[in-house]
Scaffold this motif. Structure first.
Motif, short mmCIF file in Angstrom:
data_model
loop_
_atom_site.label_atom_id
_atom_site.label_comp_id
_atom_site.label_asym_id
_atom_site.label_seq_id
_atom_site.Cartn_x
_atom_site.Cartn_y
_atom_site.Cartn_z
N LYS A 71 5.04 -1.63 7.73
CA LYS A 71 4.58 -0.27 8.05
C LYS A 71 4.96 0.10 9.49
N ARG A 80 -6.26 -4.09 -7.62
CA ARG A 80 -6.52 -3.11 -6.56
C ARG A 80 -7.40 -3.79 -5.53
N GLU A 127 -5.97 2.24 -0.86
CA GLU A 127 -4.62 2.38 -1.41
C GLU A 127 -3.85 1.07 -1.39
N GLU A 128 -4.54 -0.05 -1.18
CA GLU A 128 -3.89 -1.36 -1.12
C GLU A 128 -4.01 -2.09 -2.46
N ASP A 169 2.37 4.55 1.32
CA ASP A 169 2.66 5.12 2.64
C ASP A 169 2.05 6.51 2.78
N ASP A 208 -1.07 -9.86 4.83
CA ASP A 208 -1.52 -8.60 5.46
C ASP A 208 -0.73 -8.32 6.73
N ILE A 247 6.16 3.06 -0.87
CA ILE A 247 5.22 1.97 -0.63
C ILE A 247 5.84 0.94 0.31
N LEU A 275 -2.93 7.30 -6.91
CA LEU A 275 -3.33 5.90 -7.10
C LEU A 275 -3.10 5.45 -8.53
N ASP A 331 0.84 -1.19 0.00
CA ASP A 331 0.00 0.00 0.00
C ASP A 331 0.87 1.24 0.00
#
Length: 398
Positions: free
Chosen positions: A379, A305, A309-310, A265, A372, A350, A283, A263
């Motif tokens: 992150k 997609r 934003e992932e 940042d 995930d 990202i 995007l 995703d």
């Protein structure tokens, strides 16, 4: 005179060969239409140039293949003779003109402009000393003008029946004058050929219109169902369908299947600071950059997609270790292709999580949950990082 022309048409075109050529022409038109609509639904005006160019080149190849196929079938039916060539020529002209209306790209335009020099003996250098050379040049320039006008005014022509018919007549007339210069048939034949050409176009247009209506409805539905409207990449629904199809295969095979989730940042800050329209541009920029890089490097990944934003990339037949350098290259391509908005450079980074389908995974949900977790580990470790099977790497450090 009209009776003579009518008898000529009946004797020349109401036979088994003409029926075969007509059916073959309709078949080729059908193939061209299906290919065009199948490809065009995969690109938009916002799609990367390389993607649009690839589609347009392939459409040109299909058009060229149709020309060659029609020529070969005609020669087989006539045992290599060019007798009755008007039938074959009209079939080819029908396809050329139809593609001008259907496939609106510069490749089709170029083929139409260059076709006179590939047709029969048009490249015969003896014409350069022929008294008909001026007429050939004038007719050719007239054809180029007609083709260019059709290319730029397609929508207006299709919305007006009389303009459409006039353009057909002018297109056919310019072509048959060119052919007359090369083959020196009686001038009255031009009228004969034009009548048959208009009949051909009427039949083809009717069949193609019905086919196009069906294809448009189908493609619109397919696009809405399978592709993200904003970025143009595959959407969540397409991802769900894809994972269902491949889980049963890869869960029982030794061939590896790896998933990379990433995703953008601090994406919320782009929306808050610059507005949602700029967020949309971010995007699209990320999606297009990833697709372009995978295409150019033959990474063989499918981009989806996932939501917000992932994004998710599915790598078939690759292990996480094999995917690691690919992911690094994708991230570096994004860094080296900055996005400028109103002269201002936007720094986009990202974070990635990467894992492969394991034997103990009972469904793709198990794999998604693990990927995930790895993404959030990247992150939480400071972002702009990559976590592969639980091991986190900083993109900025070798």
């Amino acid at each position: 005179m009209p009776d003579i022309i009518l008898k000529k048409i009946i004797s020349s075109y109401l036979n088994i060969n003409s029926a075969i050529i007509t059916l073959v022409t309709i078949g080729l038109i059908t193939i061209i239409t299906i290919v065009a609509y199948s490809l065009e639904r995969r690109i938009r005006k916002t799609s990367p140039f390389y993607r649009r160019a690839t589609v347009h080149i392939f459409e040109g190849v299909v058009l060229g293949f149709s020309m060659v196929m029609l020529q070969q079938i005609f020669h087989i039916l006539n045992n290599g003779s060019v007798n009755g060539g008007g039938l074959y020529a009209n079939a080819q002209l029908t396809i050329l003109l139809y593609c001008m209306y259907l496939i609106r790209n510069k490749i089709t335009l170029l083929i139409n402009i260059c076709m006179p020099f590939l047709y029969y003996s048009s490249m015969n250098t003896e014409r350069m000393n022929n008294k008909d050379l001026p007429l050939f040049l004038i007719s050719y320039l007239f054809l180029v003008a007609i083709v260019a006008f059709i290319y730029w005014q397609t929508d207006n022509l299709q919305n007006s029946e009389w303009k459409y018919t006039i353009m057909q007549v002018l297109f056919g007339l310019s072509w048959w004058i060119l052919l007359w210069v090369d083959h020196d048939f009686p001038l009255i034949e031009i009228i004969n050929m034009l009548i048959v050409f208009l009949i051909y176009m009427t039949i083809i247009r009717f069949c193609a219109k019905k086919l196009q209506e069906t294809m448009i409805d189908y493609n619109d539905l397919q696009t809405q169902v399978n592709y993200d409207e904003l970025t143009g990449v595959r959407n969540r629904a397409n991802l769900d369908k894809t994972t269902q199809e491949i889980f049963s295969t890869y869960s029982h095979e030794k061939v590896p299947l790896t998933i990379a989730m990433f995703d953008i940042d601090h994406f919320k800050e782009f929306n808050d600071q610059y507005g949602h329209s700029i967020g949309d541009e971010v995007l699209k920029h990320v999606a297009h950059t990833m697709e372009r890089e995978m295409f150019l490097t033959d990474a063989k990944g499918q981009l989806f997609r996932f939501g917000g934003e992932e994004f998710i990339i599915i790598f078939r037949g690759k292990t996480p270790n094999e995917c690691k350098p690919i992911v690094i290259d994708l991230r570096n391509a994004l860094i080296n292709t900055p996005l400028f908005i109103n002269g201002q450079k936007l720094d986009i980074t990202i974070s990635f999580g990467v894992s492969k389908l394991a034997a103990q995974d009972s469904s793709f949900k198990d794999l998604f949950n693990r990927v995930d977790q790895y993404l959030y580990k990247s992150k939480n470790s400071g972002r702009n990082r990559l976590t592969v099977e639980g091991n986190t790497f900083d993109f900025e450090k070798p």
